[in-house]
Design a protein around this motif. Structure first.
Motif, PDB file in Angstrom:
ATOM      1  N   PRO A 116       0.825  -1.210   0.000  1.00 45.15           N
ATOM      2  CA  PRO A 116       0.000   0.000   0.000  1.00 45.15           C
ATOM      3  C   PRO A 116       0.862   1.264   0.000  1.00 45.15           C
ATOM      4  O   PRO A 116       1.917   1.301   0.646  1.00 45.15           O
ATOM      5  N   THR A 117       0.394   2.264  -0.676  1.00 50.98           N
ATOM      6  CA  THR A 117       1.183   3.490  -0.757  1.00 50.98           C
ATOM      7  C   THR A 117       1.326   4.187   0.593  1.00 50.98           C
ATOM      8  O   THR A 117       2.347   4.821   0.858  1.00 50.98           O
ATOM      9  N   ILE A 118       0.319   4.079   1.463  1.00 50.55           N
ATOM     10  CA  ILE A 118       0.437   4.728   2.769  1.00 50.55           C
ATOM     11  C   ILE A 118       1.537   4.062   3.598  1.00 50.55           C
ATOM     12  O   ILE A 118       2.158   4.711   4.455  1.00 50.55           O
ATOM     13  N   GLU A 119       1.818   2.782   3.349  1.00 52.51           N
ATOM     14  CA  GLU A 119       2.910   2.115   4.032  1.00 52.51           C
ATOM     15  C   GLU A 119       4.254   2.440   3.390  1.00 52.51           C
ATOM     16  O   GLU A 119       5.294   2.426   4.066  1.00 52.51           O
ATOM     17  N   ALA A 120       4.252   2.729   2.093  1.00 52.73           N
ATOM     18  CA  ALA A 120       5.482   3.121   1.408  1.00 52.73           C
ATOM     19  C   ALA A 120       5.882   4.555   1.732  1.00 52.73           C
ATOM     20  O   ALA A 120       7.068   4.915   1.655  1.00 52.73           O
ATOM     21  N   LEU A 121       4.903   5.376   2.088  1.00 48.93           N
ATOM     22  CA  LEU A 121       5.146   6.805   2.303  1.00 48.93           C
ATOM     23  C   LEU A 121       6.275   7.106   3.291  1.00 48.93           C
ATOM     24  O   LEU A 121       7.153   7.923   2.985  1.00 48.93           O
ATOM     25  N   PRO A 122       6.306   6.497   4.483  1.00 55.64           N
ATOM     26  CA  PRO A 122       7.334   6.884   5.462  1.00 55.64           C
ATOM     27  C   PRO A 122       8.770   6.713   4.976  1.00 55.64           C
ATOM     28  O   PRO A 122       9.624   7.563   5.244  1.00 55.64           O
ATOM     29  N   GLU A 123       9.058   5.640   4.243  1.00 54.50           N
ATOM     30  CA  GLU A 123      10.443   5.451   3.808  1.00 54.50           C
ATOM     31  C   GLU A 123      10.842   6.457   2.734  1.00 54.50           C
ATOM     32  O   GLU A 123      11.988   6.879   2.659  1.00 54.50           O
ATOM     33  N   VAL A 124       9.878   6.870   1.920  1.00 59.36           N
ATOM     34  CA  VAL A 124      10.169   7.896   0.911  1.00 59.36           C
ATOM     35  C   VAL A 124      10.375   9.250   1.583  1.00 59.36           C
ATOM     36  O   VAL A 124      11.307   9.984   1.254  1.00 59.36           O
ATOM     37  N   VAL A 125       9.517   9.572   2.540  1.00 57.58           N
ATOM     38  CA  VAL A 125       9.656  10.830   3.284  1.00 57.58           C
ATOM     39  C   VAL A 125      11.007  10.887   3.992  1.00 57.58           C
ATOM     40  O   VAL A 125      11.712  11.910   3.958  1.00 57.58           O
ATOM     41  N   LYS A 126      11.386   9.801   4.613  1.00 60.08           N
ATOM     42  CA  LYS A 126      12.675   9.758   5.317  1.00 60.08           C
ATOM     43  C   LYS A 126      13.833   9.925   4.350  1.00 60.08           C
ATOM     44  O   LYS A 126      14.810  10.627   4.639  1.00 60.08           O
ATOM     45  N   ALA A 127      13.722   9.334   3.180  1.00 58.71           N
ATOM     46  CA  ALA A 127      14.809   9.389   2.199  1.00 58.71           C
ATOM     47  C   ALA A 127      15.042  10.797   1.668  1.00 58.71           C
ATOM     48  O   ALA A 127      16.191  11.218   1.484  1.00 58.71           O
ATOM     49  N   VAL A 128      13.972  11.557   1.427  1.00 59.82           N
ATOM     50  CA  VAL A 128      14.145  12.901   0.875  1.00 59.82           C
ATOM     51  C   VAL A 128      14.468  13.919   1.963  1.00 59.82           C
ATOM     52  O   VAL A 128      14.976  15.008   1.671  1.00 59.82           O
ATOM     53  N   ASN A 129      14.140  13.579   3.206  1.00 56.03           N
ATOM     54  CA  ASN A 129      14.557  14.387   4.365  1.00 56.03           C
ATOM     55  C   ASN A 129      14.177  15.865   4.231  1.00 56.03           C
ATOM     56  O   ASN A 129      14.970  16.758   4.544  1.00 56.03           O
ATOM     57  N   GLY A 130      12.981  16.125   3.745  1.00 48.85           N
ATOM     58  CA  GLY A 130      12.493  17.497   3.670  1.00 48.85           C
ATOM     59  C   GLY A 130      13.034  18.313   2.518  1.00 48.85           C
ATOM     60  O   GLY A 130      12.713  19.503   2.395  1.00 48.85           O
ATOM     61  N   LYS A 131      13.837  17.720   1.661  1.00 45.71           N
ATOM     62  CA  LYS A 131      14.446  18.478   0.562  1.00 45.71           C
ATOM     63  C   LYS A 131      13.450  18.828  -0.529  1.00 45.71           C
ATOM     64  O   LYS A 131      13.576  19.864  -1.194  1.00 45.71           O
ATOM     65  N   ILE A 132      12.480  17.963  -0.766  1.00 43.48           N
ATOM     66  CA  ILE A 132      11.457  18.199  -1.794  1.00 43.48           C
ATOM     67  C   ILE A 132      10.098  17.747  -1.267  1.00 43.48           C
ATOM     68  O   ILE A 132      10.029  16.926  -0.347  1.00 43.48           O
ATOM     69  N   PRO A 133       9.006  18.258  -1.837  1.00 40.84           N
ATOM     70  CA  PRO A 133       7.677  17.804  -1.413  1.00 40.84           C
ATOM     71  C   PRO A 133       7.444  16.343  -1.778  1.00 40.84           C
ATOM     72  O   PRO A 133       7.947  15.851  -2.802  1.00 40.84           O
ATOM     73  N   VAL A 134       6.695  15.661  -0.933  1.00 44.74           N
ATOM     74  CA  VAL A 134       6.279  14.280  -1.203  1.00 44.74           C
ATOM     75  C   VAL A 134       4.755  14.229  -1.152  1.00 44.74           C
ATOM     76  O   VAL A 134       4.154  14.538  -0.118  1.00 44.74           O
ATOM     77  N   LEU A 135       4.147  13.863  -2.264  1.00 45.79           N
ATOM     78  CA  LEU A 135       2.704  13.680  -2.328  1.00 45.79           C
ATOM     79  C   LEU A 135       2.425  12.182  -2.369  1.00 45.79           C
ATOM     80  O   LEU A 135       3.338  11.370  -2.577  1.00 45.79           O
ATOM     81  N   VAL A 136       1.178  11.801  -2.187  1.00 44.62           N
ATOM     82  CA  VAL A 136       0.841  10.386  -2.186  1.00 44.62           C
ATOM     83  C   VAL A 136      -0.583  10.198  -2.705  1.00 44.62           C
ATOM     84  O   VAL A 136      -1.455  11.043  -2.478  1.00 44.62           O
ATOM     85  N   ASP A 137      -0.810   9.115  -3.436  1.00 40.71           N
ATOM     86  CA  ASP A 137      -2.175   8.758  -3.835  1.00 40.71           C
ATOM     87  C   ASP A 137      -2.387   7.279  -3.550  1.00 40.71           C
ATOM     88  O   ASP A 137      -1.472   6.559  -3.155  1.00 40.71           O
TER      89      ASP A 137
END
Length: 424
Positions: free
Chosen positions: A331-352
């Motif tokens: 599920p994308t909501i479960e994938a979201l945290p690792e992507v957010v952590k990886a970009v570390n606030g450098k760019i926006p992260v959206l999710v669908d």
């Protein structure tokens, strides 16, 4: 509160009770007068839970008007009723057994919300700013192809509803409406989702046209490289008695002949819409011609998120194409945290993927998303009732989101923090 204020409040309550008991006052008149009496009051009065505030009306298994809907799921049966089987199948289908489609939404039930008390939340601000553009809400409209299959007004109706509600919007390459017309209907620039094709000349022309229309972001979809098995679509297609070859004659030129973004383009060399064979070198090549922001849609791992940063990507949309890309069961909501952590606030992260409730939205924001994108719900509204249906879907989700924001004590989007949710 002073004695005088206490007395005024008591007098007001007694007067309201007197009105409610009066045989000459209708319930509607009482509510209207009460609203005028309390307007501007700084007292926190109790909310009304009067079940009679909604008109008594028989509603069958399928709603007959947008105002009858209690949640966005109510629009799906109405859409199914309104659409030919194959068109509904296209909208409803995931891949293989539709398990990833279901997992996208079911995963939200594993996330609990931690509410807070005794915070004055009478005034909240749900606006969000992305790439310098401010939207009234973090709920954006994901790109959905071929919306003319759902309603004659297609993306124009969607854009008009988005304008009224203040939602951002992303237009698909194979939408039924041109970006110029969608931008006019929305009254503001929209993002453009790019299916790259396997002809660079065509790809470049699509980008230039979108940017000339004011698109602040080009959204490259990267999750359609391996093909897909849309069993639900194929199954429902069997129930469709129409001659689908009237519209789907086969061959790329015929497939996009009714897609205005390909008007006046030579597509004779195009054999694939999705650009099979794309690598990070392709992202680099695209980065060189995109003058505005470049967004990758379809990233679900920290490895790819980190790589995206290296290649100058300006934002990421965590997506599995609404469960229509691969049967990953991730599920994308479960994938979201690792992507957010990886970009570390450098760019926006959206999710669908699977967003159906305002509570789903706040869960994603608490987990680090900048905004969320919805697809099927607004298309259900479009198919069933046109622009009013889309507007109703957006209003319901926004109302739910407003409510849960108040319940967690968040006055603005920046107040939504990770400690507001508990996972597991």
């Amino acid at each position: 509160m002073s004695d005088a204020s206490d007395a005024r409040l008591t007098d007001r309550r007694n007067f309201i009770r007197f009105l409610a008991a009066s045989p000459v006052m209708t319930p509607t008149a009482v509510r209207t007068l009460v609203g005028s009496l309390t307007l501007g009051s700084t007292s926190a009065l109790a909310q009304s839970y009067d079940v009679l505030r909604a008109p008594a009306q028989a509603v069958g298994d399928v709603i007959a008007a947008p105002e009858q809907a209690l949640n966005v799921m109510d629009f799906e049966p109405a859409a199914k009723k309104a659409l030919p089987p194959a068109h509904y199948g296209y909208l409803a289908s995931g891949v293989d057994g539709d398990e990833t489609l279901r997992a996208n939404h079911e995963a939200f039930s594993k996330i609990r919300i931690r509410t807070r008390r005794l915070i004055d939340v009478r005034k909240i601000d749900t606006s969000v700013t992305i790439f310098g553009q401010t939207y009234a809400t973090p709920i954006m409209l994901a790109p959905v192809s071929s919306q003319g299959a759902f309603h004659p007004e297609a993306e124009t109706a969607v854009a008009k509803a988005a304008k009224v509600k203040g939602n951002g919007m992303i237009l698909s390459t194979v939408g039924s409406t041109s970006i110029e017309d969608v931008t006019e209907a929305r009254g503001a620039p929209v993002w453009y989702m790019l299916y790259p094709t396997d002809d660079w000349t065509v790809t470049e022309a699509l980008v230039k046209r979108a940017e000339a229309a004011g698109a602040p972001a080009i959204v490259l979809t990267v999750d359609r490289q391996g093909g897909r098995n849309t069993e639900t679509l194929f199954r429902l297609r069997r129930d469709d008695t129409r001659n689908c070859k009237d519209c789907h004659a086969g061959g790329f030129a015929n497939e996009v002949s009714r897609k205005p973004m390909f008007d006046d383009l030579d597509v004779s060399k195009v054999t694939n819409l999705y650009g099979t064979g794309m690598t990070w070198d392709y992202v680099d090549r695209l980065r060189k011609i995109v003058k505005g922001k470049l967004v990758l849609k379809g990233i679900v791992t920290h490895e790819d998120a980190e790589e995206a940063l290296k290649h100058g990507v300006d934002a990421i949309i965590v997506s599995n194409h609404g469960g229509r890309a691969e049967e990953s069961l991730y599920p994308t909501i479960e994938a979201l945290p690792e992507v957010v952590k990886a970009v570390n606030g450098k760019i926006p992260v959206l999710v669908d993927g699977g967003f159906r409730r305002g509570t789903d939205v706040i869960k994603a924001l608490a987990m680090g998303a900048t905004a969320v994108c919805i697809g099927r719900p607004y298309c259900w509204g479009l198919a069933a009732f046109g622009e009013p249906g889309v507007a109703a879907v957006l209003a319901i989700m926004q109302r739910e989101f407003d409510t849960i924001m108040k319940q967690v004590g968040a006055l603005r989007i920046a107040d939504i923090t990770p400690d507001m949710v508990s996972v597991g």
